[in-house]
Design an enzyme around this catalytic site. Sequence first.
Site, mmCIF file in Angstrom:
data_model
loop_
_atom_site.group_PDB
_atom_site.id
_atom_site.type_symbol
_atom_site.label_atom_id
_atom_site.label_comp_id
_atom_site.label_asym_id
_atom_site.label_seq_id
_atom_site.Cartn_x
_atom_site.Cartn_y
_atom_site.Cartn_z
ATOM 1 N N GLU A 231 0.932 -1.107 -0.082
ATOM 2 C CA GLU A 231 0.098 -0.067 -0.021
ATOM 3 C C GLU A 231 0.987 1.234 -0.053
ATOM 4 O O GLU A 231 1.621 1.361 0.773
ATOM 5 C CB GLU A 231 -0.773 -0.053 1.091
ATOM 6 C CG GLU A 231 -2.056 0.839 1.153
ATOM 7 C CD GLU A 231 -1.862 2.151 1.887
ATOM 8 O OE1 GLU A 231 -1.232 2.877 1.536
ATOM 9 O OE2 GLU A 231 -2.140 2.002 3.328
ATOM 10 N N CYS A 268 -2.149 8.126 4.641
ATOM 11 C CA CYS A 268 -2.392 7.878 3.295
ATOM 12 C C CYS A 268 -3.479 8.328 2.396
ATOM 13 O O CYS A 268 -3.569 8.324 1.470
ATOM 14 C CB CYS A 268 -1.916 6.154 2.936
ATOM 15 S SG CYS A 268 -2.849 5.165 4.021
HETATM 16 P P1 NAP Z 1 9.649 3.903 3.284
HETATM 17 O O1 NAP Z 1 10.880 4.580 3.181
HETATM 18 O O2 NAP Z 1 8.691 3.278 2.462
HETATM 19 O O3 NAP Z 1 10.307 2.508 4.210
HETATM 20 C C1 NAP Z 1 9.287 1.460 4.613
HETATM 21 C C2 NAP Z 1 10.056 0.215 4.962
HETATM 22 O O4 NAP Z 1 10.557 -0.168 3.684
HETATM 23 C C3 NAP Z 1 11.469 0.550 5.752
HETATM 24 O O5 NAP Z 1 11.484 -0.627 6.751
HETATM 25 C C4 NAP Z 1 12.483 0.260 4.797
HETATM 26 O O6 NAP Z 1 13.700 -0.134 5.302
HETATM 27 C C5 NAP Z 1 11.717 -0.390 3.666
HETATM 28 N N1 NAP Z 1 12.325 0.055 2.346
HETATM 29 C C6 NAP Z 1 12.085 1.219 1.808
HETATM 30 N N2 NAP Z 1 12.743 0.962 0.391
HETATM 31 C C7 NAP Z 1 13.259 -0.185 0.377
HETATM 32 C C8 NAP Z 1 14.119 -0.763 -0.521
HETATM 33 N N3 NAP Z 1 14.363 -0.035 -1.823
HETATM 34 N N4 NAP Z 1 14.642 -1.910 -0.455
HETATM 35 C C9 NAP Z 1 14.238 -2.488 0.602
HETATM 36 N N5 NAP Z 1 13.599 -2.063 1.655
HETATM 37 C C10 NAP Z 1 13.125 -1.001 1.536
HETATM 38 O O7 NAP Z 1 8.587 4.455 4.226
HETATM 39 P P2 NAP Z 1 8.720 5.538 5.550
HETATM 40 O O8 NAP Z 1 10.356 5.537 6.112
HETATM 41 O O9 NAP Z 1 7.600 5.261 6.655
HETATM 42 O O10 NAP Z 1 8.526 7.210 5.019
HETATM 43 C C11 NAP Z 1 9.059 7.459 3.896
HETATM 44 C C12 NAP Z 1 7.893 8.051 2.793
HETATM 45 O O11 NAP Z 1 7.083 7.142 2.588
HETATM 46 C C13 NAP Z 1 7.065 9.267 3.328
HETATM 47 O O12 NAP Z 1 7.794 10.359 3.307
HETATM 48 C C14 NAP Z 1 5.917 8.924 2.684
HETATM 49 O O13 NAP Z 1 5.935 9.689 1.264
HETATM 50 C C15 NAP Z 1 5.671 7.585 2.472
HETATM 51 N N6 NAP Z 1 4.747 6.855 3.367
HETATM 52 C C16 NAP Z 1 3.658 6.641 2.942
HETATM 53 C C17 NAP Z 1 2.713 5.854 3.669
HETATM 54 C C18 NAP Z 1 1.337 5.343 3.331
HETATM 55 O O14 NAP Z 1 0.488 5.165 4.056
HETATM 56 N N7 NAP Z 1 1.330 4.964 2.216
HETATM 57 C C19 NAP Z 1 2.930 5.701 5.142
HETATM 58 C C20 NAP Z 1 4.281 6.112 5.624
HETATM 59 C C21 NAP Z 1 5.080 6.847 4.737
HETATM 60 P P3 NAP Z 1 14.622 0.482 6.068
HETATM 61 O O15 NAP Z 1 14.234 -0.153 7.615
HETATM 62 O O16 NAP Z 1 15.987 -0.154 5.750
HETATM 63 O O17 NAP Z 1 14.674 2.014 6.011
#
Ligand code: NAP
Length: 486
Positions: A231, A268
């Site tokens: 999601e 989201c």
């Molecule tokens: P994220 O960057 O997507 O990370 C979420 C999880 O996925 C973390 O555990 C991260 O690992 C892992 N991950 C991310 N990219 C990866 C990759 N290329 N390969 C392997 N694992 C990966 O989310 P976030 O830190 O919560 O927030 C960053 C951005 O996500 C926000 O600025 C926002 O835009 C979006 N977000 C969206 C929602 C939603 O509801 N859809 C919710 C929160 C955030 P690590 O532990 O190693 O970092």
Amino acid sequence: MLSTQSLHSEIDQVMNRSGNAFLQYRQIPAAKRAEFLLAIAQHIEALGDALLQTAAAETHLPMARLTGERGRTVGQLTMFAQMLRAGDWQELIINTAIPDKNPPRPDIRRMLVPLGPVVIFGSSNFPFAYSTAGGDTASALAAGCSVVVKAHPAHLKTSILVAEAIKAAAIETGMPESVFQHVEEGSFETGKLLVQHPATAAVGFTGSFSGGKALWDYAASRTNPIPVFAEMGSINPVLLFPDALETQYATLAQQYAASITLGVGQFCTNPGLLIAIEGAGLSSFVEELAKHLQEVRSAPMLHTGISDAYAKKVASALSIQGVQWITTQPSAIEMGTALPVLARVSASDFFHNPTLHEEIFGPYSLLVVADSAEQMMAVLQSVKGQLTTSLMGTDKDFAAFAYVVQEASLVAGRIVCNGVPTGVEVCDAMVHGGPFPATTDSRFTAVGVQSIKRWLRPVAFQNFPDTLLPDELKRTNPLEVVRVEK
Ligand code: NAP
């Protein structure tokens, strides 16, 4: 930080343990799994204020919000336990044999069975309800899958506390060792190894598009590809119809200011795109909305990665030709915090700038101004897959724009009539999903009890004697479960 070799070895051991635990766990009757879920809920509640204080320190979310979210988490676990007890989640369908048919019909009995070990990446914005013991974990454990959670580094201590509660509940209710495991090593390589391990059967994820898409790609490049239920966010278009703007602009402005700024916009389902036709009602609405948004003070975001991304994306959107900043531009803003921003653009400029179609995670909303009803529809049709679309109109509007409901259902998984998209009810009918890129599989929901379907697959038993059939499918129906028989 583990060396590459140690990390490989650790993940290999974790996933092999999960594979072995699954073989035992899937045999455990649903009623016993329900006891396990209820015990998890009790252990989380028993953590008391210490859990809330840890989460508040790590996420900057207020205690009232965290208290509510803990309640939602406990409620979800309880709902899945009730579902398991009710026994109607396995889609049991029985076609009895018809020997006289030409050709004869065999006896066929269908049920859903668990997929296998599930790897879950929790979200940063829901440290309880969509994290370690959140909806993904609860639904996967309910389905009969073993679970491995990769802790979100933004709330590691909270995740560890909740993981300990799950492990204690597993011991208390006699669940197999390693039915639940918690991986605390934070790196993309850890995530990749977990997704690509041969024992992994499915993946659940909530977060950024780049993160979800990366995990999806890792899964697709395996020798045996597996499903990834990611999601990945949404801009949640809101259509503001002319009569509603004329007659209710003040109420609409108040309602939407509250929705845009709820939780510092870190949902989201945040309404990131408002679409309306130019007119006097719209001008009054914009004035009111900007006034309300300007009254909201800057507030800390979940982590500096998110606040930095918010600042950069807002600056980038506002630098695009034709985009006008409506709320007052602040002179300076404290690091790690965010201020609400309302911007405005014409529909024609919106069509030509794909950057404006992307999510800006935070209290930001872009108003797209159309010159006609046709152009308003074209704006809706131009956006990518969404979690929600909201329609704000009077009876007069809906008489004139009834066709928009069909259009909205092509775009999103949930269509809201005269309400706001934020606030996702956890219930049987909820759909929290939508066409790509809102999610990687629009056929499923990530919220509500139907989310269990992500971790199940159908199996048909043909011409089996009762002695060999699972209890759910036996002719005598010893579990007295609900079945469709034809
Ligand atoms: P994220 O960057 O997507 O990370 C979420 C999880 O996925 C973390 O555990 C991260 O690992 C892992 N991950 C991310 N990219 C990866 C990759 N290329 N390969 C392997 N694992 C990966 O989310 P976030 O830190 O919560 O927030 C960053 C951005 O996500 C926000 O600025 C926002 O835009 C979006 N977000 C969206 C929602 C939603 O509801 N859809 C919710 C929160 C955030 P690590 O532990 O190693 O970092």
